[in-house]
Scaffold this motif. Structure first.
Motif, PDB file in Angstrom:
ATOM      1  N   CYS A  31       0.851  -1.201   0.000  1.00  0.00           N
ATOM      2  CA  CYS A  31       0.000   0.000   0.000  1.00  0.00           C
ATOM      3  C   CYS A  31       0.872   1.230   0.000  1.00  0.00           C
ATOM      4  CB  CYS A  31      -0.869   0.071   1.247  1.00  0.00           C
ATOM      5  SG  CYS A  31      -1.758  -1.410   1.597  1.00  0.00           S
ATOM      6  N   SER A  32       1.775   1.289   0.981  1.00  0.00           N
ATOM      7  CA  SER A  32       2.589   2.487   1.095  1.00  0.00           C
ATOM      8  C   SER A  32       3.643   2.512  -0.004  1.00  0.00           C
ATOM      9  CB  SER A  32       3.245   2.531   2.459  1.00  0.00           C
ATOM     10  OG  SER A  32       3.837   1.288   2.736  1.00  0.00           O
ATOM     11  N   ALA A  33       4.050   1.338  -0.482  1.00  0.00           N
ATOM     12  CA  ALA A  33       5.037   1.298  -1.555  1.00  0.00           C
ATOM     13  C   ALA A  33       4.525   2.090  -2.751  1.00  0.00           C
ATOM     14  CB  ALA A  33       5.300  -0.134  -1.981  1.00  0.00           C
ATOM     15  N   VAL A  76      -1.728  -7.386  20.870  1.00  0.00           N
ATOM     16  CA  VAL A  76      -0.586  -6.837  21.609  1.00  0.00           C
ATOM     17  C   VAL A  76       0.492  -6.389  20.623  1.00  0.00           C
ATOM     18  CG1 VAL A  76       1.233  -7.336  23.270  1.00  0.00           C
ATOM     19  CG2 VAL A  76      -1.056  -8.213  23.650  1.00  0.00           C
ATOM     20  N   GLN A  77       0.757  -7.218  19.607  1.00  0.00           N
ATOM     21  CA  GLN A  77       1.751  -6.828  18.593  1.00  0.00           C
ATOM     22  C   GLN A  77       1.333  -5.536  17.909  1.00  0.00           C
ATOM     23  OE1 GLN A  77       1.878 -10.274  16.111  1.00  0.00           O
ATOM     24  NE2 GLN A  77       3.164 -11.422  17.514  1.00  0.00           N
ATOM     25  N   THR A  78       0.041  -5.439  17.577  1.00  0.00           N
ATOM     26  CA  THR A  78      -0.432  -4.218  16.920  1.00  0.00           C
ATOM     27  C   THR A  78      -0.201  -3.003  17.807  1.00  0.00           C
ATOM     28  OG1 THR A  78      -2.156  -5.602  15.994  1.00  0.00           O
ATOM     29  CG2 THR A  78      -2.364  -3.261  15.662  1.00  0.00           C
ATOM     30  N   LEU A  79      -0.459  -3.174  19.105  1.00  0.00           N
ATOM     31  CA  LEU A  79      -0.280  -2.036  20.015  1.00  0.00           C
ATOM     32  C   LEU A  79       1.187  -1.648  20.120  1.00  0.00           C
ATOM     33  CD1 LEU A  79      -2.857  -2.745  22.850  1.00  0.00           C
ATOM     34  CD2 LEU A  79      -3.046  -1.279  20.858  1.00  0.00           C
ATOM     35  N   ILE A  80       2.071  -2.655  20.151  1.00  0.00           N
ATOM     36  CA  ILE A  80       3.507  -2.350  20.195  1.00  0.00           C
ATOM     37  C   ILE A  80       3.902  -1.551  18.956  1.00  0.00           C
ATOM     38  CG2 ILE A  80       5.816  -3.371  20.064  1.00  0.00           C
ATOM     39  CD1 ILE A  80       4.710  -5.717  21.727  1.00  0.00           C
ATOM     40  N   ILE A  81       3.426  -2.013  17.787  1.00  0.00           N
ATOM     41  CA  ILE A  81       3.754  -1.321  16.550  1.00  0.00           C
ATOM     42  C   ILE A  81       3.200   0.099  16.582  1.00  0.00           C
ATOM     43  CG2 ILE A  81       3.399  -1.328  14.054  1.00  0.00           C
ATOM     44  CD1 ILE A  81       3.180  -4.425  14.307  1.00  0.00           C
ATOM     45  N   ALA A  82       1.942   0.230  17.040  1.00  0.00           N
ATOM     46  CA  ALA A  82       1.311   1.554  17.086  1.00  0.00           C
ATOM     47  C   ALA A  82       2.111   2.501  17.968  1.00  0.00           C
ATOM     48  CB  ALA A  82      -0.120   1.433  17.590  1.00  0.00           C
ATOM     49  N   PHE A  83       2.657   1.964  19.051  1.00  0.00           N
ATOM     50  CA  PHE A  83       3.460   2.778  19.966  1.00  0.00           C
ATOM     51  C   PHE A  83       4.663   3.384  19.234  1.00  0.00           C
ATOM     52  CE2 PHE A  83       7.228   2.585  22.785  1.00  0.00           C
ATOM     53  CZ  PHE A  83       6.885   3.581  23.686  1.00  0.00           C
ATOM     54  N   VAL A 107       1.799   7.842   7.250  1.00  0.00           N
ATOM     55  CA  VAL A 107       2.631   7.566   8.419  1.00  0.00           C
ATOM     56  C   VAL A 107       1.851   6.681   9.386  1.00  0.00           C
ATOM     57  CG1 VAL A 107       3.908   8.550  10.335  1.00  0.00           C
ATOM     58  CG2 VAL A 107       3.832   9.748   8.173  1.00  0.00           C
ATOM     59  N   GLY A 108       0.607   7.060   9.649  1.00  0.00           N
ATOM     60  CA  GLY A 108      -0.220   6.263  10.545  1.00  0.00           C
ATOM     61  C   GLY A 108      -0.429   4.866   9.997  1.00  0.00           C
ATOM     62  N   LEU A 109      -0.442   4.766   8.677  1.00  0.00           N
ATOM     63  CA  LEU A 109      -0.707   3.464   8.064  1.00  0.00           C
ATOM     64  C   LEU A 109       0.465   2.509   8.153  1.00  0.00           C
ATOM     65  CD1 LEU A 109      -2.810   4.639   5.070  1.00  0.00           C
ATOM     66  CD2 LEU A 109      -3.537   3.162   6.908  1.00  0.00           C
ATOM     67  N   ILE A 110       1.617   2.994   8.678  1.00  0.00           N
ATOM     68  CA  ILE A 110       2.720   2.052   8.916  1.00  0.00           C
ATOM     69  C   ILE A 110       2.228   0.941   9.844  1.00  0.00           C
ATOM     70  CG2 ILE A 110       5.038   1.776   9.884  1.00  0.00           C
ATOM     71  CD1 ILE A 110       5.651   4.612   9.178  1.00  0.00           C
ATOM     72  N   ILE A 111       1.275   1.289  10.736  1.00  0.00           N
ATOM     73  CA  ILE A 111       0.757   0.295  11.685  1.00  0.00           C
ATOM     74  C   ILE A 111       0.237  -0.932  10.959  1.00  0.00           C
ATOM     75  CG2 ILE A 111      -0.996  -0.160  13.445  1.00  0.00           C
ATOM     76  CD1 ILE A 111      -0.997   2.807  14.039  1.00  0.00           C
ATOM     77  N   THR A 112      -0.502  -0.704   9.879  1.00  0.00           N
ATOM     78  CA  THR A 112      -1.101  -1.853   9.198  1.00  0.00           C
ATOM     79  C   THR A 112      -0.217  -2.378   8.078  1.00  0.00           C
ATOM     80  OG1 THR A 112      -2.364  -0.247   7.956  1.00  0.00           O
ATOM     81  CG2 THR A 112      -3.497  -1.409   9.711  1.00  0.00           C
ATOM     82  N   ASN A 113       1.036  -1.928   8.037  1.00  0.00           N
ATOM     83  CA  ASN A 113       1.964  -2.469   7.043  1.00  0.00           C
ATOM     84  C   ASN A 113       2.237  -3.935   7.384  1.00  0.00           C
ATOM     85  OD1 ASN A 113       4.291  -3.157   5.576  1.00  0.00           O
ATOM     86  ND2 ASN A 113       4.809  -0.991   5.393  1.00  0.00           N
ATOM     87  N   CYS A 114       1.871  -4.816   6.471  1.00  0.00           N
ATOM     88  CA  CYS A 114       1.926  -6.245   6.813  1.00  0.00           C
ATOM     89  C   CYS A 114       3.351  -6.741   7.058  1.00  0.00           C
ATOM     90  CB  CYS A 114       1.282  -7.113   5.741  1.00  0.00           C
ATOM     91  SG  CYS A 114       0.229  -6.267   4.604  1.00  0.00           S
TER      92      CYS A 114
END
Lengths: 204, 196
Positions: A31-33, A76-83, A107-114
């Motif tokens: 997506c971000s690519a 939990v992993q998602t929250l760590i990434i979001a942090f 930038v915010g969408l880095i969170i959902t970067n697979c």
């Protein structure tokens, strides 16, 4: 994903940069690519952010892997990434407000970067912290490499510049299509093609 | 400040000119992997539309609350939690209400939490300062746009399966290039109306 995990640093580097490249072998995080590659500066900053977030998230997930119950590990992993993404976002806003504005929601969408989630799940979950950090960083670099190649083509042909400096002669007419969404898809398709062909095509 | 856009034009803009997938590149990962199969594409498209409409509305309310408390920088974490919670709740509601719908939709719901289209629409909603109704309409329209493009792509891929394609280009390569052609077609809509 490779089944046999070789955890020597050199092997990880080669694997993540080339033979198991997140973009053209695993087709992750595109997506971000596609979205940020119209200007080289944006791409460089964005991929640097992704690399750091991937590295530190893998490190944290690996350190905490014994403490996280299996059932809730995704969230939990998602929250760590979001942090970590929040940190990147705040740093960008404070020091590079112009670029932060250009990147907008991506930038915010880095969170959902697979890629990040993928590395946390496939590698950090079952390996030590230092190796996981290295794995995250090199995955990010593999991602960075492909994106920079795309951005060079798109900015050079779309604006006639690189990093904002005029490269092409004044008579050059910019290819407007290169700045628009379709060209991102075409270029990515060509890069996947090139990557897979050079790999020998046996996995294609 | 809240831009003045009629909900009607916002609705069409989010489906066609500002298609969440073809213009903003959101939701690509599941888009490429699921579009192999027409039936699954339909199910996922429907699920994304429902989840987008609900989460964009809820996240709008949450954002107002965060702004009032001065905690806007926490929005990424809160948005993700809201999305995960909404998806979980929808799963339970659908399970109760309709077994058959649950069977066809159930497997897609967990996938949606990490679909970047959902988070992306919430972030766009924040950056563009939409009002509540604008947010809901924007979420719904974006969902429909995503649904439309995944259906179109998976129909095209059915034909592509039989086409002779160079070995390295098979699978994701040719799919991405096909999406490029679709994006070009959608650019044709941009003369009709432009909404930021």
């Amino acid at each position: 994903m490779s089944d046999v995990v070789d955890i020597r640093p050199g092997a990880i580097l080669k694997n993540n940069l080339w033979s198991n490249n997140p973009i053209f072998m695993q087709i992750l995080g595109i997506c971000s690519a596609l979205a940020v590659t119209n200007l080289l500066t944006n791409t460089a900053i964005m991929t640097l952010g992704v690399t750091l977030v991937t590295g530190f998230s893998s490190l944290t997930v690996s350190l905490l892997k014994k403490l996280i119950p299996r059932k809730v590990r995704m969230i939990v992993q998602t929250l760590i990434i979001a942090f970590y993404v929040i940190i990147v976002d705040l740093v960008l806003k404070a020091f590079l407000p112009e670029i932060s504005k250009n990147l907008g929601p991506y930038v915010g969408l880095i969170i959902t970067n697979c890629i990040i989630m993928g590395r946390a799940e496939a590698f950090a979950q079952s390996n030590g912290p230092i190796v996981s950090f290295w794995d995250g960083i090199t995955s990010g670099l593999g991602y960075m490499g492909v994106l920079l190649v795309m951005a060079v083509f798109r900015e050079l042909l779309g604006f006639g510049t690189l990093f904002g400096y005029q490269i092409m002669p004044a008579a050059f007419v910019p290819w407007t299509i290169m700045v628009m969404p379709p060209s991102a898809f075409f270029l990515l398709g060509l890069i996947i093609w090139a990557g897979k062909t050079m790999m020998g095509g046996e996995k294609a | 400040m809240t831009p003045v856009i009629s909900p009607f034009s916002l609705f069409f803009a989010s489906i066609f000119t500002g298609n969440i997938l073809l213009a903003n590149f959101l939701g690509m990962c599941s888009f490429i992997s699921i579009s192999k199969d027409l039936r699954s594409s339909n199910g996922l498209g429907f699920a994304v539309t429902v989840v987008l409409t609900v989460t964009t509305g809820v996240n709008w309310a949450v954002l107002q609350l965060l702004t009032a408390l001065g905690l806007v920088y926490l929005r990424y974490i809160v948005f993700i939690i809201v999305i995960a919670a909404v998806v979980q709740m929808l799963e339970m509601i659908i399970d109760r209400v309709s077994q058959s719908l649950y069977m066809s939709l159930g497997i897609f719901l967990p996938l949606i939490t990490v679909n970047c289209a959902i988070l992306g629409v919430s972030l766009f909603m924040e950056i563009r300062d939409y009002s509540f109704w604008q947010s809901v309409v924007f979420g719904f329209g974006s969902g429909l746009g995503w649904w439309l493009s995944i259906m179109a792509l998976s129909a095209i891929r059915k034909k592509l399966d039989k086409a002779p394609v160079p070995a390295g280009l098979k699978g994701p390569g040719i799919t991405v290039i096909t999406i490029g052609f679709m994006a070009m077609a959608f650019i044709g809509f941009s003369g009709m109306l432009q909404v930021q």
